[in-house]
Design a protein around this motif. Structure first.
Motif, PDB file in Angstrom:
ATOM      1  N   THR A  97       0.932  -0.991   0.041  1.00 40.91           N
ATOM      2  CA  THR A  97      -0.088  -0.068  -0.036  1.00 40.91           C
ATOM      3  C   THR A  97       0.764   1.168   0.007  1.00 40.91           C
ATOM      4  O   THR A  97       1.875   1.413   0.752  1.00 40.91           O
ATOM      5  CB  THR A  97      -0.873  -0.082   1.152  1.00 40.91           C
ATOM      6  N   ILE A  98       0.460   2.188  -0.873  1.00 38.20           N
ATOM      7  CA  ILE A  98       1.264   3.419  -0.908  1.00 38.20           C
ATOM      8  C   ILE A  98       0.231   4.436  -0.552  1.00 38.20           C
ATOM      9  O   ILE A  98      -0.869   4.562  -0.800  1.00 38.20           O
ATOM     10  CB  ILE A  98       2.223   3.648  -2.259  1.00 38.20           C
ATOM     11  N   THR A  99       0.802   5.640   0.215  1.00 38.24           N
ATOM     12  CA  THR A  99      -0.148   6.731   0.352  1.00 38.24           C
ATOM     13  C   THR A  99       0.686   7.997   0.131  1.00 38.24           C
ATOM     14  O   THR A  99       1.785   8.395   0.477  1.00 38.24           O
ATOM     15  CB  THR A  99      -0.271   6.756   2.233  1.00 38.24           C
ATOM     16  N   LEU A 104       0.817  17.437   3.808  1.00 40.90           N
ATOM     17  CA  LEU A 104       2.439  17.674   4.260  1.00 40.90           C
ATOM     18  C   LEU A 104       3.350  17.021   2.955  1.00 40.90           C
ATOM     19  O   LEU A 104       4.445  17.264   3.230  1.00 40.90           O
ATOM     20  CB  LEU A 104       2.602  16.553   5.567  1.00 40.90           C
ATOM     21  N   GLN A 105       2.636  16.903   1.993  1.00 40.27           N
ATOM     22  CA  GLN A 105       3.771  16.498   0.826  1.00 40.27           C
ATOM     23  C   GLN A 105       4.676  15.475   1.100  1.00 40.27           C
ATOM     24  O   GLN A 105       5.820  15.485   0.868  1.00 40.27           O
ATOM     25  CB  GLN A 105       4.441  17.890   0.141  1.00 40.27           C
ATOM     26  N   LYS A 162      -4.094  10.808   1.520  1.00 37.56           N
ATOM     27  CA  LYS A 162      -4.635  11.771   2.813  1.00 37.56           C
ATOM     28  C   LYS A 162      -4.660  13.129   2.195  1.00 37.56           C
ATOM     29  O   LYS A 162      -3.723  13.643   1.855  1.00 37.56           O
ATOM     30  CB  LYS A 162      -3.621  11.650   3.747  1.00 37.56           C
ATOM     31  N   GLY A 163      -5.937  13.743   2.189  1.00 35.76           N
ATOM     32  CA  GLY A 163      -6.090  15.161   1.508  1.00 35.76           C
ATOM     33  C   GLY A 163      -6.845  15.040   0.233  1.00 35.76           C
ATOM     34  O   GLY A 163      -7.845  14.540   0.087  1.00 35.76           O
ATOM     35  N   ASP A 164      -6.059  15.726  -0.612  1.00 37.68           N
ATOM     36  CA  ASP A 164      -6.739  16.153  -1.883  1.00 37.68           C
ATOM     37  C   ASP A 164      -6.890  15.074  -2.795  1.00 37.68           C
ATOM     38  O   ASP A 164      -5.797  14.824  -3.757  1.00 37.68           O
ATOM     39  CB  ASP A 164      -6.157  17.413  -2.648  1.00 37.68           C
TER      40      ASP A 164
END
Length: 314
Positions: A97-99, A104-105, A162-164
């Motif tokens: 799994t990659i995130t 926070l880039q 996580k985020g946009d």
């Protein structure tokens, strides 16, 4: 569209070093790790290349681009040139799994055993785009649209955000979807811009620099650390013997008539770009000058009569 990616020179060198380096050498494990990493990256790029074959002959695919701009070098895994735009494709080959954390880039991979952070791929691709824009600007090609994608090579890899999510979805996808994403952009900009496709291709090809990658220096390996001999293509051990016009492995009893070609290429990759008959005799472990001369003549090399050495044909 027929397109075949060449093996990177750094991968060729690492492949040549591993069987020729004593396991007790301080850098052996580092070189083994680097070889595995390079192979994984190359396999990932090949996987994405397979799906890019969906693009028709209007598109040109270039790989391993290495250019210089503003006194610094930059590299692009894959560059697709269409009649309307350029597409940078940065390939990532991760399992598990990659995130992508857009706030926070940050970028993480979890393989089920541990979570590890890596350089944020979006920043990397944006920097490549900026370098390419500046490179084209120096050559009076400032109005060419450039897009980028992050291609995840392994189809089973789970992509999380996580985020946009929409921002990531626009530029990140599994390799099998990259061609369709390019088509979507092509349709949206159709008729708005036309570039000198062939001219741009030739400019990039002619300026593409050769990556020398002094692997020996990087891993503190001396040329004298490189073990001579012919490597068996069956068991991978070094020290095949010349018997009755062929090579025989004393370890697995495997026989080959061409394994010396790989040994000579290893020498040219790691030791010197040219080789004399005497040096070849030592490296292959052959005492006969005439036998070595015959093998070199059949090795697709050019002979320099001035210094009496053999070199790869240009």
């Amino acid at each position: 569209m027929l397109y075949v990616r060449k093996k990177p020179i750094v991968l060729e060198k690492l492949e040549a070093i591993v069987p020729r380096l004593a396991p007790q050498h301080p850098s052996y494990s580092k070189v083994e790790h680097a070889l595995a990493k390079e192979w994984k990256g190359f396999i990932g790029e090949k996987k994405v290349d397979f799906f890019l074959q969906q693009l028709d002959d209007r598109f040109t695919i270039l790989s391993g681009i290495y250019l210089r701009v503003h006194d610094s070098n930059f590299q692009i895994d894959t560059l697709v040139i269409s009649p309307q735009a350029l597409y940078i494709i940065e390939v990532k080959n991760y399992n598990g799994t990659i995130t992508f954390d857009t706030t926070l880039q940050q970028f993480f991979r979890n393989d089920g055993l541990q979570e590890k952070g890596y350089r944020y791929p979006i920043t990397q691709a944006e920097l490549q785009k900026s370098h390419l824009e500046n490179w084209l600007l120096e050559r009076s090609h400032a109005e060419i649209p450039i897009y980028y994608f992050i291609a995840i090579a392994e189809p089973s890899t789970i992509i999380q955000v996580k985020g946009d999510e929409q921002a990531i979805a626009r530029v990140v996808s599994h390799g099998e979807h990259i061609a369709s994403k390019i088509w979507e952009i092509e349709q949206s900009i159709q008729g708005t811009n036309t570039i000198e496709q062939q001219k741009i291709e030739q400019l990039i090809r002619s300026a593409n620099r050769s990556q020398t990658h002094n692997v020996l220096d990087k891993y503190m390996i001396k040329k004298t650390d490189i073990l001579p001999g012919v490597v068996c293509s069956i068991c991978g051990k070094i020290g095949m013997e010349r018997i009755h016009g062929a090579w025989k492995c004393p370890h697995c009893q495997g026989i080959s008539s061409t394994n010396h070609l790989k040994a000579i290429n290893d020498y040219l990759l790691l030791i010197n770009h040219e080789i004399s008959n005497q040096e070849c005799m030592r490296f292959l472990g052959i005492k006969s000058h005439s036998v070595v001369t015959r093998l070199l003549k059949g090795s697709n090399l050019s002979y320099n009569h001035t210094n009496r050495k053999w070199i790869k044909k240009s």
